[in-house]
Design an enzyme around this catalytic site. Structure first.
Site, PDB file in Angstrom:
ATOM      1  N   ASP A   1     -17.399 -39.164   9.099  1.00 32.31           N
ATOM      2  CA  ASP A   1     -18.032 -38.155   8.251  1.00 32.31           C
ATOM      3  C   ASP A   1     -17.233 -38.111   6.956  1.00 32.31           C
ATOM      4  O   ASP A   1     -16.123 -37.587   6.911  1.00 32.31           O
ATOM      5  CB  ASP A   1     -18.016 -36.799   8.951  1.00 32.31           C
ATOM      6  CG  ASP A   1     -18.598 -35.676   8.092  1.00 32.31           C
ATOM      7  OD1 ASP A   1     -18.966 -35.932   6.936  1.00 32.31           O
ATOM      8  OD2 ASP A   1     -18.670 -34.533   8.596  1.00 32.31           O
TER       9      ASP A   1
ATOM     10  N   TRP B   1     -15.304 -28.775  10.680  1.00 31.18           N
ATOM     11  CA  TRP B   1     -16.456 -29.670  10.689  1.00 31.18           C
ATOM     12  C   TRP B   1     -16.418 -30.631  11.867  1.00 31.18           C
ATOM     13  O   TRP B   1     -17.460 -30.942  12.455  1.00 31.18           O
ATOM     14  CB  TRP B   1     -16.565 -30.406   9.361  1.00 31.18           C
ATOM     15  CG  TRP B   1     -16.899 -29.459   8.257  1.00 31.18           C
ATOM     16  CD1 TRP B   1     -16.087 -29.051   7.237  1.00 31.18           C
ATOM     17  CD2 TRP B   1     -18.121 -28.720   8.095  1.00 31.18           C
ATOM     18  NE1 TRP B   1     -16.731 -28.124   6.448  1.00 31.18           N
ATOM     19  CE2 TRP B   1     -17.972 -27.901   6.940  1.00 31.18           C
ATOM     20  CE3 TRP B   1     -19.328 -28.689   8.799  1.00 31.18           C
ATOM     21  CZ2 TRP B   1     -18.993 -27.053   6.502  1.00 31.18           C
ATOM     22  CZ3 TRP B   1     -20.340 -27.849   8.352  1.00 31.18           C
ATOM     23  CH2 TRP B   1     -20.172 -27.046   7.222  1.00 31.18           C
TER      24      TRP B   1
ATOM     25  N   LYS C   1     -21.184 -32.912  -2.596  1.00 29.88           N
ATOM     26  CA  LYS C   1     -19.779 -32.717  -2.967  1.00 29.88           C
ATOM     27  C   LYS C   1     -19.316 -33.788  -3.958  1.00 29.88           C
ATOM     28  O   LYS C   1     -18.723 -33.472  -4.980  1.00 29.88           O
ATOM     29  CB  LYS C   1     -18.902 -32.700  -1.720  1.00 29.88           C
ATOM     30  CG  LYS C   1     -19.273 -31.588  -0.740  1.00 29.88           C
ATOM     31  CD  LYS C   1     -18.432 -31.620   0.509  1.00 29.88           C
ATOM     32  CE  LYS C   1     -18.958 -30.662   1.573  1.00 29.88           C
ATOM     33  NZ  LYS C   1     -18.865 -29.252   1.190  1.00 29.88           N
TER      34      LYS C   1
END
Length: 363
Positions: free
Chosen positions: A173, A103, A197
């Site tokens: 993030d 990511w 999530k």
């Protein structure tokens, strides 16, 4: 509910059963309105109450200090990969990124489309199986910002502590670990997280941004909907927001508060992760943890077996026993148990029992 799966999906992921039942009860008619929340105007008082309650609860649970705005934006964390440099990376300046996995790599690639990027530290030489130490970070003192990925879901690594970046805004993030533990928001200039999530369903992304960073972008031609000032001025109501997703986030936040907040989530998550890592480490090599011990995630436990054939057998048998989502990401293979806030301790205990039985039969 007897037929509930043991849900270890990486995202969209498990939601608290209590929240799902509450949403079920309110789905057709919200309150005494005669209609579903999804049918209402986002300008009306009923939805606005939900909207601002979600903002307030997030501030309370994360301890967000004054001087920050909470934004609800569509497009997922992947859209933030572009919005951040479009809004914060001024012409001639450099944005610094820590390269820690899949990511972080995507965020770096996106930022390179808009300006100069420097790599403050990288763990690529270790196959991204560790988080660089704070002492390894090297970035310009006048960098536009320093970006890190708090938790890498694919590799199963997580920052144990965050750097103090002084005058350089720290951008985090936190898509896969927001509210899994307390965090000092004041260390960050901007935090962003896709909801699917730890906060709710897919469809909304949370952005927590320091107010001094909300300004007209210096890059030319930034579209209206990709500007933080657009959303900040309108309290995330510039256009129709993802109302049902925000409602669900609000209900999840109420659930987190009822459980004891971020501190209680941290204790629960430590217990869940401890059960799995202790089993892996005590298996005599039958199970092998992927991430280096000092960088292990308490959200995504990644591990391997002796062969890909055995891993396929594990995945097949676990599915037959009601365990969902244990295959590793297709880019790295192996196995992965995602144990976000809403995954019950009982599910993790059941998984460890299955893993012990599988080892006895195949070790």
């Amino acid at each position: 509910m007897a037929n509930r799966a043991y849900n270890f999906n990486a995202g969209p992921a498990a939601l608290p059963l209590e929240v799902l039942k509450q949403a079920q009860e309110q789905f057709v008619e919200y309150g005494n309105s005669g209609m579903s929340l999804m049918e209402m105007s986002h300008r009306g008082p009923i939805y606005e109450k939900v909207h601002y309650e979600a903002d307030s609860l997030l501030r309370e649970l994360l301890g967000i200090p004054s001087g920050y705005k909470v934004l609800f934006i569509q497009g997922g964390a992947s859209t933030q990969f572009a919005m951040i440099p479009m809004n914060l990376l001024t012409p001639g300046a450099t944005a610094a990124y820590v390269s820690t996995g899949s990511w972080a790599t995507k965020a770096i690639q996106e930022a390179q489309m808009f300006g100069q990027v420097s790599i403050a530290a990288s763990s690529e030489a270790d196959k991204f199986m560790r988080i660089p130490s704070i002492g390894e970070l090297n970035y310009p003192s006048d960098a536009a910002y320093l970006h890190l990925t708090s938790n890498e879901t694919i590799e199963g690594t997580q920052w144990a502590e965050y750097p103090d970046t002084g005058s350089v805004p720290l951008v985090g993030d936190m898509s896969s670990d927001i509210l899994c533990r307390p965090v000092d928001v004041s260390k960050f200039g901007l935090i962003y997280a896709g909801a699917q999530k730890n906060l709710g369903p897919s469809g909304v992304t949370i952005v927590i941004i320091r107010e001094d960073l909300i300004r007209k972008p210096e890059l030319t031609g930034v579209p209206t909907m990709l500007r933080y000032d657009t959303h900040a001025k309108a309290d995330s109501l510039y256009n129709t927001p993802p109302t049902f997703a925000i409602y669900m986030v609000n209900e999840v936040l109420k659930w987190v508060k009822s459980q004891g907040g971020a501190e209680a989530m941290a204790a629960l998550n430590a217990d869940k992760a401890g059960l799995l890592y202790n089993l892996i480490d005590g298996s005599g090599g039958f199970y092998r943890g992927c991430a280096m011990p000092g960088s292990r995630s308490i959200m995504n436990v990644t591990f391997r077996l002796g062969s890909e054939e055995l891993e396929k057998q594990f995945a097949k048998e676990s599915e037959q026993q009601g365990f969902v989502g244990l295959k590793g990401h297709r880019s790295v293979g192996g196995l992965r148990a995602s144990i976000y806030n809403a995954v019950p301790l009982e599910s993790v205990r059941a998984l460890t029992e299955f893993m012990q039985d599988f080892q006895q039969r195949n070790g």
